[in-house]
Design a protein around this motif. Structure first.
Motif, short mmCIF file in Angstrom:
data_model
loop_
_atom_site.label_atom_id
_atom_site.label_comp_id
_atom_site.label_asym_id
_atom_site.label_seq_id
_atom_site.Cartn_x
_atom_site.Cartn_y
_atom_site.Cartn_z
N LEU A 25 81.85 5.47 -7.81
CA LEU A 25 82.89 6.31 -8.41
C LEU A 25 83.78 5.49 -9.33
O LEU A 25 84.03 5.87 -10.49
CB LEU A 25 83.72 6.96 -7.31
CG LEU A 25 84.95 7.75 -7.76
CD1 LEU A 25 84.56 8.94 -8.61
CD2 LEU A 25 85.78 8.20 -6.55
N GLN A 26 84.26 4.37 -8.84
CA GLN A 26 85.19 3.57 -9.65
C GLN A 26 84.52 2.97 -10.87
O GLN A 26 85.12 2.92 -11.96
CB GLN A 26 85.84 2.51 -8.77
CG GLN A 26 86.75 3.11 -7.72
CD GLN A 26 87.52 2.11 -6.88
OE1 GLN A 26 87.97 2.43 -5.79
NE2 GLN A 26 87.69 0.91 -7.37
N LEU A 27 83.29 2.54 -10.73
CA LEU A 27 82.58 2.02 -11.89
C LEU A 27 82.32 3.11 -12.92
O LEU A 27 82.47 2.89 -14.13
CB LEU A 27 81.26 1.37 -11.46
CG LEU A 27 81.37 0.06 -10.68
CD1 LEU A 27 79.99 -0.44 -10.26
CD2 LEU A 27 82.09 -1.02 -11.49
N SER A 28 81.95 4.29 -12.45
CA SER A 28 81.74 5.41 -13.37
C SER A 28 83.02 5.74 -14.12
O SER A 28 82.99 6.04 -15.33
CB SER A 28 81.25 6.64 -12.60
OG SER A 28 79.96 6.43 -12.06
N LEU A 51 79.78 12.65 -7.60
CA LEU A 51 80.17 11.74 -8.68
C LEU A 51 80.28 12.46 -10.01
O LEU A 51 81.18 12.18 -10.81
CB LEU A 51 79.16 10.59 -8.76
CG LEU A 51 79.18 9.62 -7.57
CD1 LEU A 51 77.98 8.69 -7.61
CD2 LEU A 51 80.47 8.81 -7.56
N PHE A 52 79.38 13.40 -10.26
CA PHE A 52 79.45 14.16 -11.51
C PHE A 52 80.71 15.02 -11.54
O PHE A 52 81.41 15.11 -12.56
CB PHE A 52 78.21 15.03 -11.69
CG PHE A 52 78.24 15.85 -12.96
CD1 PHE A 52 77.95 15.26 -14.18
CD2 PHE A 52 78.58 17.19 -12.94
CE1 PHE A 52 78.00 16.00 -15.36
CE2 PHE A 52 78.63 17.93 -14.10
CZ PHE A 52 78.33 17.34 -15.32
N ASN A 53 81.02 15.67 -10.42
CA ASN A 53 82.21 16.53 -10.35
C ASN A 53 83.49 15.72 -10.55
O ASN A 53 84.46 16.21 -11.13
CB ASN A 53 82.26 17.27 -9.01
CG ASN A 53 81.19 18.34 -8.89
OD1 ASN A 53 80.67 18.82 -9.90
ND2 ASN A 53 80.85 18.71 -7.67
N GLU A 54 83.49 14.48 -10.06
CA GLU A 54 84.70 13.65 -10.15
C GLU A 54 84.85 12.97 -11.50
O GLU A 54 85.98 12.72 -11.94
CB GLU A 54 84.65 12.57 -9.05
CG GLU A 54 84.83 13.10 -7.64
CD GLU A 54 86.21 13.67 -7.39
OE1 GLU A 54 87.19 13.03 -7.81
OE2 GLU A 54 86.30 14.75 -6.78
#
Length: 259
Positions: A25-28, A51-54
């Motif tokens: 998450l943080q890298l994305s 991950l896509f939603n966030e």
């Protein structure tokens, strides 16, 4: 602080939950294109949607068992084929296995070393040709038990100690390619397993109350958060840590008696 992560490609083993998922998450969020693997296809799909939603970023997923050498190779190969490059490797896959020496079966010894030592060796070796010409950063997730093993801590403490030695030695050999290699040594961090203990053994306590109870012998007085571990990993793979290699960073609230 500029992390310089945008446009890079990272692969994370054991990335469908816990520290692996939070690091993804943080890298994305920093603009990294991320690939994650896990054994559970349903769990991977759930992580991908989350991950896509966030972040609005697509994450590449591969169903793989890191105790299988062929799966280690396939995860690296498919990641590079999909993204065209590889800059960051985070070996996070692992399980908790802590028993007294005479209670550890041969099968458990072999499984633990395969997952926590050989999986890291295989992914590092297979990632190396893709990082040699462009540099890169590798972080292997280990545990403070590898530095200060106690009673009833096998086979994890032994395999984590081997993993920490691997990082220190590999950093000396790979520095000439501008590849940095570090490890984070995890203490008591919130996880599904810890939450299960909370709900089964102390259902009347709030999370904060349970965290404080479990953290009575931790200087910071609580269980760590997954994002606190992910913060350190994200820093270590970033340009902000461009002169940091061969080190083992404790993420344990100050509990470990060793540096």
């Amino acid at each position: 602080m500029q992390l310089g992560l945008a446009g890079k490609v990272a692969m994370i083993t054991g990335g469908s939950k816990g520290i692996g998922l939070q690091t993804a998450l943080q890298l994305s969020q920093e603009g990294v294109r991320v690939a994650i693997c896990a054994r559970d296809a349903a769990g991977l799909e759930k992580a991908k949607r989350y991950l896509f939603n966030e972040t609005g970023q697509e994450v590449f997923t591969v169903v793989a068992d890191m105790t299988n050498k062929a799966d280690c190779a396939r995860f690296v190969a498919e990641t590079v084929t999909h993204f065209g490059q590889l800059d960051i490797l985070i070996n996070n896959a692992g399980t908790a296995a802590a028993k007294a020496f005479d209670d550890v079966s041969e099968e458990l010894w072999e499984q633990d070393v395969a997952l926590k030592v050989f999986a890291a060796i295989y992914t590092m070796r297979m990632a190396l040709p893709h990082m040699k010409t462009r540099g890169g950063a590798i972080v292997n997730v280990t545990a403070i038990a590898g530095k200060t093993p106690g009673a009833n801590s096998l086979p994890t403490s032994m395999s984590r100690a081997a993993g920490q030695a691997l990082v220190n030695a590999a950093s000396k050999d790979l520095g000439k390619y501008n590849i940095r290699v570090n490890t984070v040594c995890i203490g008591l961090i919130r996880s599904a397993q810890i939450e299960q203990i909370w709900k089964q053994s102390h259902p009347s306590l709030t999370w904060d109350e349970f965290s404080a109870k479990m953290g009575e012998d931790i200087p910071l007085g609580r269980i760590g958060k997954t994002e606190e571990a992910a913060n350190v990993i994200t820093f270590l793979v970033s340009d902000a840590a461009s002169y940091v290699s061969g080190t083992a960073v404790n993420i344990d609230g100050g509990k470990a008696p060793s540096l």
